[in-house]
Each structure stands twice: as C-alpha cells, then as structure tokens.
Design a protein around this motif. Sequence first.
Motif, PDB file in Angstrom:
ATOM      1  N   TYR A 136       0.773  -1.241   0.000  1.00  0.00           N
ATOM      2  CA  TYR A 136       0.000   0.000   0.000  1.00  0.00           C
ATOM      3  C   TYR A 136       0.808   1.297   0.000  1.00  0.00           C
ATOM      4  O   TYR A 136       0.236   2.384  -0.045  1.00  0.00           O
ATOM      5  N   TRP A 138       2.763   3.147   2.199  1.00  0.00           N
ATOM      6  CA  TRP A 138       2.666   4.189   3.219  1.00  0.00           C
ATOM      7  C   TRP A 138       3.381   3.748   4.475  1.00  0.00           C
ATOM      8  O   TRP A 138       3.732   2.574   4.622  1.00  0.00           O
ATOM      9  N   ASP A 208      -8.095  -3.920   0.180  1.00  0.00           N
ATOM     10  CA  ASP A 208      -8.595  -2.869  -0.711  1.00  0.00           C
ATOM     11  C   ASP A 208      -7.708  -2.806  -1.952  1.00  0.00           C
ATOM     12  O   ASP A 208      -6.794  -2.001  -2.035  1.00  0.00           O
ATOM     13  N   SER A 210      -7.908  -1.599  -4.753  1.00  0.00           N
ATOM     14  CA  SER A 210      -7.790  -0.362  -5.524  1.00  0.00           C
ATOM     15  C   SER A 210      -6.628   0.488  -5.042  1.00  0.00           C
ATOM     16  O   SER A 210      -6.138   1.348  -5.774  1.00  0.00           O
ATOM     17  N   GLN A 211      -6.192   0.264  -3.825  1.00  0.00           N
ATOM     18  CA  GLN A 211      -5.101   1.061  -3.263  1.00  0.00           C
ATOM     19  C   GLN A 211      -3.736   0.419  -3.491  1.00  0.00           C
ATOM     20  O   GLN A 211      -2.720   0.962  -3.076  1.00  0.00           O
ATOM     21  N   LYS A 212      -3.710  -0.754  -4.120  1.00  0.00           N
ATOM     22  CA  LYS A 212      -2.449  -1.476  -4.291  1.00  0.00           C
ATOM     23  C   LYS A 212      -1.526  -0.724  -5.236  1.00  0.00           C
ATOM     24  O   LYS A 212      -1.944  -0.203  -6.268  1.00  0.00           O
ATOM     25  N   THR A 213      -0.253  -0.688  -4.888  1.00  0.00           N
ATOM     26  CA  THR A 213       0.755  -0.069  -5.735  1.00  0.00           C
ATOM     27  C   THR A 213       1.785  -1.126  -6.114  1.00  0.00           C
ATOM     28  O   THR A 213       2.222  -1.904  -5.273  1.00  0.00           O
TER      29      THR A 213
END
Length: 238
Positions: A136, A138, A208, A210-213
């Motif tokens: 994620y 962060w 989640d 959609s938040q994967k990087t």
Amino acid sequence: MCDTIAPGAIGFRNDTGNVAPLYSQIGTSWEGRPIWAEHWGPEDGPQVLVLGQVHGDECAPAWFVQAIREQPPTTFGIWLVATANPDGLAAHTRRTAQGIDLNRDGFRWETPEAQAVMDLTAQVRPVLTIHVHSPYEWIGAHNGGLARDVAQAMNDAVGFRGVYNAGTVDNGDLAFLWEGQELVLPGHPSVLIEFPAVADAESPAPPDPSQKTVTSVDDVAWLAVRMRDALYDVMGEP
Ligand SMILES: [Zn+2]
C-alpha cells in the motif's frame, strides 16, 4: 514464490554473505516449520525488533530484511524475524496454514506464530518494533515517541505521503500484532511499513485492491535502503 515472483527477486533467504552472530528459534509454525530470529549488532543496549514478513504473499518486505543483513547496526541491536509466517511464505498465502490472518491475532494468540512474536517481545523487550508489509506504499506509527520519530524520518527519506496512524482493528477481539504487543509492553511503540509490491502476484487479495501499488524490484530495494538508513539515523548509528 517470493524468490521467483519477479526478475531479481530474492525471497527471504540470506544471500548477503553476512552471517548473523546469533540465531534463535522462537517458535514453530502450525505445519512445523521453525520460526527464526537472527540477532545483529550489540546484545547490550537498546534492541529493535523487525518483523520482516507477517503475510506470506507479501514479498517486497524481503528487501528491508536484505538491507539490514547487508549493513547491520553497530551501536544498537536488531532482532530480525525474516518471516513470522513460514507456512504462508511456502504456500504464497496471506494467512497462516491454520487459515488465520496473523496480523489480526494480536489479542487471541490462536496461532503459534503470534505466540512466538509475543514470547520474543517479552524476552527481548524491544524499544521499538517495525512491522513490514506491502503493497500500500505508506508508513504508519502506533504510539508516539520513537515510533513517530522513526516513521517520520523514513517518510521524509522516501517521499511518501506523510505519516499515518497505524491503528486498531476495532472488530471484536481481533487486534493487530502491534496492539497485542502492548499487552506485553504497555505503550510499546511500533512502526508499520507498507512497501509497494514488486509484482501483481504479490498480495493477490488485499483488503482494498484499488489502493495497491506495484513497482519494480529496483525501486523497492532503493526504498528499503533509504528506510534502513533513516532508522539508523534516529537510533544514533554513526
Ligand atoms: Zn500485510
């Protein structure tokens, strides 16, 4: 899987050529695999606990483990658990072989893996624990003081979006491992690192997606070295 997931992937084995002066088996996984902690740096003085991998399908954390082995501290100690979930690592699954999310077992200690983490916490009484995850991108702090200082220094070093709060599960008696450690060491400060993933096959079912990087092996290796150096700066490593 974590050693084949992307070109240049290293997995969690130690191929740095440096050998930890001290190894300790801190527990045994559900399927019978040993859970190892390796110790780097001085045994006296402040000790930092690093949980290199908690979810078995998260591979980017291996580069933080590698960065510590490549350049161990000389003025403080690190207890390094390369993987706390060797069954999940072998099967490339988020959960343990018991089917439990280890990072929600902070209060129940239903898994031998969580028990091992808590036993080690009680034994070495770290001044800080660093929990390493992906994908994620962060950095979070749980409790202030050293956790906030290290998280801020790491964030500044890599240019992430600012330091977040690594909070609580707030779901029944489930709890993150860093919450569970507070049962052992009240007020214990923890840092949460969320690396970006090195491949799509890493963390295929995160909470989640959609938040994967996803980024490259080289990027993650660079981030890991910068974060290690930020930790060492705050700890006063020359
Ligand atoms: Zn994770």
